[in-house]
Design a protein around this motif. Sequence first.
Motif, mmCIF file in Angstrom:
data_model
loop_
_atom_site.group_PDB
_atom_site.id
_atom_site.type_symbol
_atom_site.label_atom_id
_atom_site.label_comp_id
_atom_site.label_asym_id
_atom_site.label_seq_id
_atom_site.Cartn_x
_atom_site.Cartn_y
_atom_site.Cartn_z
ATOM 1 N N GLN A 90 5.475 -14.936 -14.403
ATOM 2 C CA GLN A 90 4.908 -14.601 -13.097
ATOM 3 C C GLN A 90 4.694 -13.158 -12.521
ATOM 4 O OE1 GLN A 90 7.780 -17.470 -10.902
ATOM 5 N NE2 GLN A 90 6.436 -19.132 -11.414
ATOM 6 N N ASP A 147 0.491 -24.403 -15.494
ATOM 7 C CA ASP A 147 0.070 -24.755 -14.002
ATOM 8 C C ASP A 147 -0.562 -23.193 -13.622
ATOM 9 O OD1 ASP A 147 0.775 -27.448 -13.983
ATOM 10 O OD2 ASP A 147 3.067 -27.038 -13.364
ATOM 11 N N PRO A 172 -0.649 -18.887 -8.195
ATOM 12 C CA PRO A 172 -1.418 -18.818 -6.903
ATOM 13 C C PRO A 172 -2.197 -17.666 -7.311
ATOM 14 C CG PRO A 172 0.856 -19.090 -6.418
ATOM 15 C CD PRO A 172 0.751 -18.936 -7.839
ATOM 16 N N THR A 211 -7.630 -21.932 -5.471
ATOM 17 C CA THR A 211 -6.247 -21.487 -4.914
ATOM 18 C C THR A 211 -5.363 -21.280 -6.189
ATOM 19 O OG1 THR A 211 -5.103 -23.742 -5.270
ATOM 20 C CG2 THR A 211 -6.480 -23.258 -3.000
ATOM 21 N N ARG A 212 -5.753 -21.511 -7.303
ATOM 22 C CA ARG A 212 -4.629 -21.285 -8.426
ATOM 23 C C ARG A 212 -5.663 -20.501 -9.542
ATOM 24 N NH1 ARG A 212 0.425 -22.633 -7.771
ATOM 25 N NH2 ARG A 212 0.955 -22.353 -10.169
ATOM 26 N N HIS A 223 -5.346 -20.999 -13.585
ATOM 27 C CA HIS A 223 -4.806 -21.533 -14.434
ATOM 28 C C HIS A 223 -5.790 -22.317 -15.539
ATOM 29 C CE1 HIS A 223 -5.098 -25.836 -12.505
ATOM 30 N NE2 HIS A 223 -5.704 -25.130 -11.737
#
Length: 388
Positions: free
Chosen positions: A262, A331, A334, A367-368, A370
Amino acid sequence: MSLLAPPLSLYIHMPWCVKKCPYCDFNSHGLRSEPPPYARYIDDLLTDLDADRADFAEALAGRPVVSIFFGGGTPSLFAPELIARLLDGVRERLPLVDGAEITLETNPGTVEHGRFDGYLAAGVNRISFGVQSFDDDKLRRLGRIHSASEAESAVKSAQDAGYRNINLDLMYALPKQELDGALADVERAIALAPTHISHYQLTLEPNTVFAANPPPLPDDDHAWAMQEACEAQLAMAGYAQYEISAYAQPRRRCAHNLNYWQFGDYLGIGAGAHGKVSDAASGQIRRRWKTRGPRAYMDAAGGPGRIGGDSVVSTGELPFEYMLNALRLIDGVPAAAFAQYTGLPAEQIAGAIATAHQRGWLHDDPTRLHTTPLGQRFLNDVIASFLD
């Protein structure tokens, strides 16, 4: 954009191992006739930490450590009392969050019976075993010093000592391995009921014995078949894939590695250790790595000679550096986190994002960020698209 300081971890490198494995490109050094100066190395680690704290004082102010990871080499060569002394010294120098994850890597062939009690008392609350395979023939081909039965005994000893958070490292696509063999390794790992399994493909890394003399490995199609079949087997047993090579039971993801992926910060102490520190005040992200040779590192004793390199990550490099980590997560992350943790505007990667969507590499989710299953299979190509 202003730069937001992410969570902070601590990586501690223990450079010695009993014997260098032929596939290993880590900064590890096999034991020789004289034992390494373990106690002195602990002192030098703390001196190194003091120097880094002074150098990064403003950037570290008020930031607690969320995880500690002892990597190597083989950290379990260090006696529990030495690990305890080091962790006590870390706690005196850095604030830790309540319940901070503290992981110690261990080789099943180097742990003496009863040592796990000592590591647990020292504060180590997560053990990671470098098992690699439960096939004795494959272990010999990999140059491992333990047997399958020794690996199983070591895991059970840790569980008997009270460990409830255990990772097993497994490799697949091993020399002359077939699909049934890869599945059998996963089955035996699951039978031991670890909370986390790292399952990754054996690759030939430069400057290793295997690179110079390649063993007979499965081709790419067979390796992909192994990955898919093992992934399904792990899922059926309750191990959800959350990163390209990481599978965990519910609420047992590795906090330390998650912080890496992250784009979190981490101090790195020890011979060859790498670190990354974000300075919100200056808006800079700095990477620092330590001198690789254990003797040269110790002789520097916290002085400038301990530093092998130190540089600010340029704005041109940041998109690639960020995606190199974030897109490993199944996943993803953000979408807003890119700007927060790099200090760059989202527009800087808009073109690469659009191209990745067109090629089916990224989910069309505003929004993400991935990857799709296709993107996961061709992850290196996806990440390379963010190169400056």
